[in-house]
Design an enzyme around this catalytic site. Structure first.
Site, PDB file in Angstrom:
ATOM      1  N   ASP A  13       0.868   2.955   9.202  1.00  0.00           N
ATOM      2  CA  ASP A  13      -0.474   3.391   9.607  1.00  0.00           C
ATOM      3  C   ASP A  13      -0.852   4.752   9.029  1.00  0.00           C
ATOM      4  OD1 ASP A  13      -0.618   1.058  11.120  1.00  0.00           O
ATOM      5  OD2 ASP A  13       0.286   2.028  12.856  1.00  0.00           O
ATOM      6  N   LYS A  16      -2.783   3.461   4.234  1.00  0.00           N
ATOM      7  CA  LYS A  16      -2.540   2.724   2.983  1.00  0.00           C
ATOM      8  C   LYS A  16      -3.749   1.886   2.589  1.00  0.00           C
ATOM      9  CE  LYS A  16       1.017   0.842   4.965  1.00  0.00           C
ATOM     10  NZ  LYS A  16       1.055   1.647   6.192  1.00  0.00           N
ATOM     11  N   GLY A  40      -1.697  -3.859   9.563  1.00  0.00           N
ATOM     12  CA  GLY A  40      -3.135  -3.771   9.830  1.00  0.00           C
ATOM     13  C   GLY A  40      -3.661  -2.665   8.945  1.00  0.00           C
ATOM     14  N   HIS A  41      -4.352  -3.021   7.876  1.00  0.00           N
ATOM     15  CA  HIS A  41      -4.835  -2.033   6.909  1.00  0.00           C
ATOM     16  C   HIS A  41      -6.355  -1.924   7.017  1.00  0.00           C
ATOM     17  CE1 HIS A  41      -1.002  -2.627   4.234  1.00  0.00           C
ATOM     18  NE2 HIS A  41      -0.749  -2.225   5.459  1.00  0.00           N
TER      19      HIS A  41
HETATM   20  P1  GDP Z   1      -2.547   1.584   7.185  1.00  0.00           P
HETATM   21  O1  GDP Z   1      -1.830   0.581   8.017  1.00  0.00           O
HETATM   22  O2  GDP Z   1      -1.613   2.526   6.504  1.00  0.00           O
HETATM   23  O3  GDP Z   1      -3.532   0.990   6.222  1.00  0.00           O
HETATM   24  O4  GDP Z   1      -3.388   2.473   8.213  1.00  0.00           O
HETATM   25  P2  GDP Z   1      -4.279   1.933   9.446  1.00  0.00           P
HETATM   26  O5  GDP Z   1      -5.496   1.287   8.909  1.00  0.00           O
HETATM   27  O6  GDP Z   1      -3.441   1.153  10.371  1.00  0.00           O
HETATM   28  O7  GDP Z   1      -4.591   3.287  10.187  1.00  0.00           O
HETATM   29  C1  GDP Z   1      -5.223   4.360   9.559  1.00  0.00           C
HETATM   30  C2  GDP Z   1      -6.520   4.671  10.330  1.00  0.00           C
HETATM   31  O8  GDP Z   1      -6.975   5.959   9.959  1.00  0.00           O
HETATM   32  C3  GDP Z   1      -7.648   3.728  10.021  1.00  0.00           C
HETATM   33  O9  GDP Z   1      -8.438   3.569  11.166  1.00  0.00           O
HETATM   34  C4  GDP Z   1      -8.426   4.457   8.924  1.00  0.00           C
HETATM   35  O10 GDP Z   1      -9.803   4.077   8.884  1.00  0.00           O
HETATM   36  C5  GDP Z   1      -8.280   5.868   9.376  1.00  0.00           C
HETATM   37  N1  GDP Z   1      -8.278   6.883   8.307  1.00  0.00           N
HETATM   38  C6  GDP Z   1      -7.740   6.803   7.068  1.00  0.00           C
HETATM   39  N2  GDP Z   1      -7.841   7.994   6.442  1.00  0.00           N
HETATM   40  C7  GDP Z   1      -8.434   8.836   7.301  1.00  0.00           C
HETATM   41  C8  GDP Z   1      -8.784  10.230   7.250  1.00  0.00           C
HETATM   42  O11 GDP Z   1      -8.533  10.921   6.284  1.00  0.00           O
HETATM   43  N3  GDP Z   1      -9.370  10.759   8.369  1.00  0.00           N
HETATM   44  C9  GDP Z   1      -9.637  10.034   9.476  1.00  0.00           C
HETATM   45  N4  GDP Z   1     -10.206  10.639  10.510  1.00  0.00           N
HETATM   46  N5  GDP Z   1      -9.328   8.714   9.557  1.00  0.00           N
HETATM   47  C10 GDP Z   1      -8.726   8.130   8.499  1.00  0.00           C
HETATM   48  P1  IMO Z   2       1.015  -1.139   8.652  1.00  0.00           P
HETATM   49  O1  IMO Z   2       1.163  -1.903   7.357  1.00  0.00           O
HETATM   50  C1  IMO Z   2       3.034   0.531  12.130  1.00  0.00           C
HETATM   51  C2  IMO Z   2       6.467  -1.698  13.702  1.00  0.00           C
HETATM   52  C3  IMO Z   2       6.321  -2.344  15.074  1.00  0.00           C
HETATM   53  C4  IMO Z   2       7.753  -2.252  15.562  1.00  0.00           C
HETATM   54  C5  IMO Z   2       8.555  -2.523  14.287  1.00  0.00           C
HETATM   55  C6  IMO Z   2       9.034  -3.958  14.139  1.00  0.00           C
HETATM   56  O2  IMO Z   2      -0.286  -1.323   9.311  1.00  0.00           O
HETATM   57  O3  IMO Z   2       1.397   0.287   8.458  1.00  0.00           O
HETATM   58  P2  IMO Z   2       7.767  -6.221  13.495  1.00  0.00           P
HETATM   59  O4  IMO Z   2       6.628  -6.922  14.158  1.00  0.00           O
HETATM   60  O5  IMO Z   2       7.522  -5.838  12.079  1.00  0.00           O
HETATM   61  O6  IMO Z   2       9.081  -6.940  13.664  1.00  0.00           O
HETATM   62  O7  IMO Z   2       7.939  -4.855  14.348  1.00  0.00           O
HETATM   63  O8  IMO Z   2       7.709  -2.181  13.204  1.00  0.00           O
HETATM   64  N1  IMO Z   2       5.416  -2.080  12.716  1.00  0.00           N
HETATM   65  C7  IMO Z   2       4.422  -1.276  12.331  1.00  0.00           C
HETATM   66  N2  IMO Z   2       4.096  -0.020  12.759  1.00  0.00           N
HETATM   67  N3  IMO Z   2       2.335  -0.053  11.147  1.00  0.00           N
HETATM   68  C8  IMO Z   2       2.682  -1.280  10.701  1.00  0.00           C
HETATM   69  O9  IMO Z   2       2.088  -1.852   9.620  1.00  0.00           O
HETATM   70  C9  IMO Z   2       3.731  -1.964  11.331  1.00  0.00           C
HETATM   71  N4  IMO Z   2       4.312  -3.180  11.162  1.00  0.00           N
HETATM   72  C10 IMO Z   2       5.351  -3.233  12.010  1.00  0.00           C
HETATM   73  O10 IMO Z   2       5.442  -1.600  15.889  1.00  0.00           O
HETATM   74  O11 IMO Z   2       8.048  -0.946  15.975  1.00  0.00           O
HETATM   75 MG    MG Z   3      -1.814  -0.142   9.961  1.00  0.00          MG
END
Ligand code: GDP
Ligand code: IMO
Ligand code: MG
Length: 430
Positions: A13, A16, A40-41
């Protein structure tokens, strides 16, 4: 440039999705190479927010082809639901633009049940998985009894594999976990109902990637999760079941290691983690709650609140070494505004000894004490800032210290979720 790999430098999270979308602008093929719908991207374009679990973030760029590599574990229901929701947004998700490797393993309903059953049985020692069946699907792959996307073309093979798998799974589900056993015929029937929509997407992704490589076109390999959730190098057993490190990008796509010429680490300006496991810089106080609220730190897949803490430079240093990170994109710097003082963990203490690396034995990371450096905070709201010069001096110092401690330049600074809320200060040309 040939292939660039994006990896999450912490526990997932990091943002990416945002950077995969940005880098996709000049990529010909964008591929996911590990993980599944546990990811979840999030991509924000204008007022539209799109969350992708399986489909590469390049899908928003019309000229690009997206591939779900052999290293991914594919949930057919999530895949089709994602296609439908993207199509409803007017995005072209036809097989012309999207392909699944026939070698990708399929997440079956019994994988999801086993995932939930195991977690329930672990009680307070639970991993906190996403419940998406990831672990059990990779187990079957390693056990050589998995079902692969290409098998959807062969109903007889599917039938025999499902029947064989359920002999074992039902014994576990029924006798050990006290779950309802599953009926092989019903499982097969459900899968065969979905298969006709999935079959056109099953294509030779290896050939697609090799052709792009041969032509010198840009390839983007989009990692999921984060380095410290890696099955080998992460905080075992509190990890996911795939290799999230950059090396996983070659096994998970069939590209040779020599194809990769850049690794970009996405690092959040503080640290978050979802689920169980050690987290040395975790903040269980008001500052932690402040980061959670201001950063909207709730899981994009499960909605669970993310644990929040200070930036851990030991974690980033380890990521840099494990992945050969060439440059960092530092995200969510805007969230740190208004904190009077910032803290960076630069080392750990374990049993009276100072460590500048992560201990390797299970349980030790849970026992370390973070050693902090204190830096002045900044008051200005930097949301949406696009120029490095416009950042407050304190923010620049914070970035410089991260670069020093991790030994990697911060070439992108993200100040908001949208594409243009980004500062680029790299010296190399894109
Ligand atoms: P990922 O799994 O690495 O793709 O990240 P997620 O989407 O799960 O979580 C990142 C969250 O931060 C998302 O809601 C993005 O829209 C948000 N986000 C990304 N970059 C920034 C930033 O620079 N500032 C803020 N405030 N939010 C951001
Ligand atoms: P993105 O791509 C954050 C964590 C789960 C748990 C562990 C194992 O959005 O960054 P699993 O279901 O993979 O067997 O769970 O890994 N986990 C993540 N945490 N971002 C993710 O994906 C994750 N995918 C799995 O919360 O601790
Ligand atoms: Mg994510």
């Amino acid at each position: 440039m040939s292939a660039r790999v994006i990896i999450g430098a912490q526990w997932g999270d990091e943002g990416k999705g945002k950077f995969a979308d940005i880098f996709s602008a000049d990529a010909r093929v964008i591929a996911r190479y590990q993980g599944g719908a546990n990811a979840g991207h999030t991509i924000k374009v204008g007022d539209r927010e799109i969350i992708l679990h399986l489909i590469p973030s390049g899908i928003l760029r019309e000229d690009a082809k997206c591939a779900i590599g052999n290293g991914v574990v594919l949930d057919p229901e999530v895949f089709l639901a994602e296609i439908d929701s993207l199509a409803a947004e007017g995005i072209d998700v036809s097989p012309r633009r999207l392909a699944i490797s026939p070698k990708a393993h399929i997440i079956m309903p019994y994988h999801k049940n086993l995932d939930k059953a195991r977690e329930a049985r672990r009680g307070s020692r639970k991993i906190g998985t996403t419940g998406r069946g990831i672990g059990p699907c990779y187990e079957d792959k390693a056990c050589r009894i998995g079902i692969r996307a290409g098998d959807l073309r062969r109903p007889e093979l599917l039938k025999s594999k499902i029947e064989a798998a359920l002999v074992e799974k039902n014994a576990l589900l029924r006798d050990l976990y006290k779950f309802e056993p599953m009926d092989a015929e019903a499982v097969l029937e459900e899968l065969l109902k979905l298969a006709p929509r999935i079959l056109p997407y099953i294509q030779n992704t290896d050939a697609e990637l090799r052709a792009a490589l041969d032509k010198g076109e840009n390839i983007l390999l989009e990692g999921a999760q984060g380095v410290h959730l890696d099955i080998d190098h992460g905080t075992y057993p509190y990890v996911t079941s795939s290799n999230t490190v950059a090396g996983g990008a070659t096994c998970g796509t069939s590209l040779p290691p020599s194809a990769i010429d850049e690794v970009v680490g996405i690092a959040k300006a503080y640290t978050t983690r979802v689920g169980g496991g050690p987290f040395p810089t975790e903040l269980l106080d008001d500052t932690g709650r402040y980061l959670q609220a201001k950063g909207h730190e709730y899981g994009a897949t499960t909605g669970r609140p993310r644990r929040c803490g200070w930036l851990d430079a030991v974690v980033l240093r380890e990521s840099a070494r494990l992945n050969g990170i060439d440059r960092f994109a530092l995200t969510k710097l805007d969230v740190l505004a208004n904190l009077p003082r910032l803290q960076i963990c630069s080392a750990y203490e374990l049993d009276g000894e100072r460590l500048d690396y992560m201990p390797q034995d299970e349980g030790d990371l849970a026992r370390v004490k973070p050693v902090y450096e204190f830096l002045p905070g900044f008051e200005d709201d930097i949301s949406g800032c696009e120029k490095y010069e416009d950042l407050p001096e304190e923010a620049k110092n914070y970035i410089a210290r991260i670069e020093e401690l991790a030994g990697v330049p911060v070439d992108w600074i993200s100040t908001g979720p949208k594409r243009d809320e980004t500062i680029y200060r790299g010296v190399r040309q894109e």
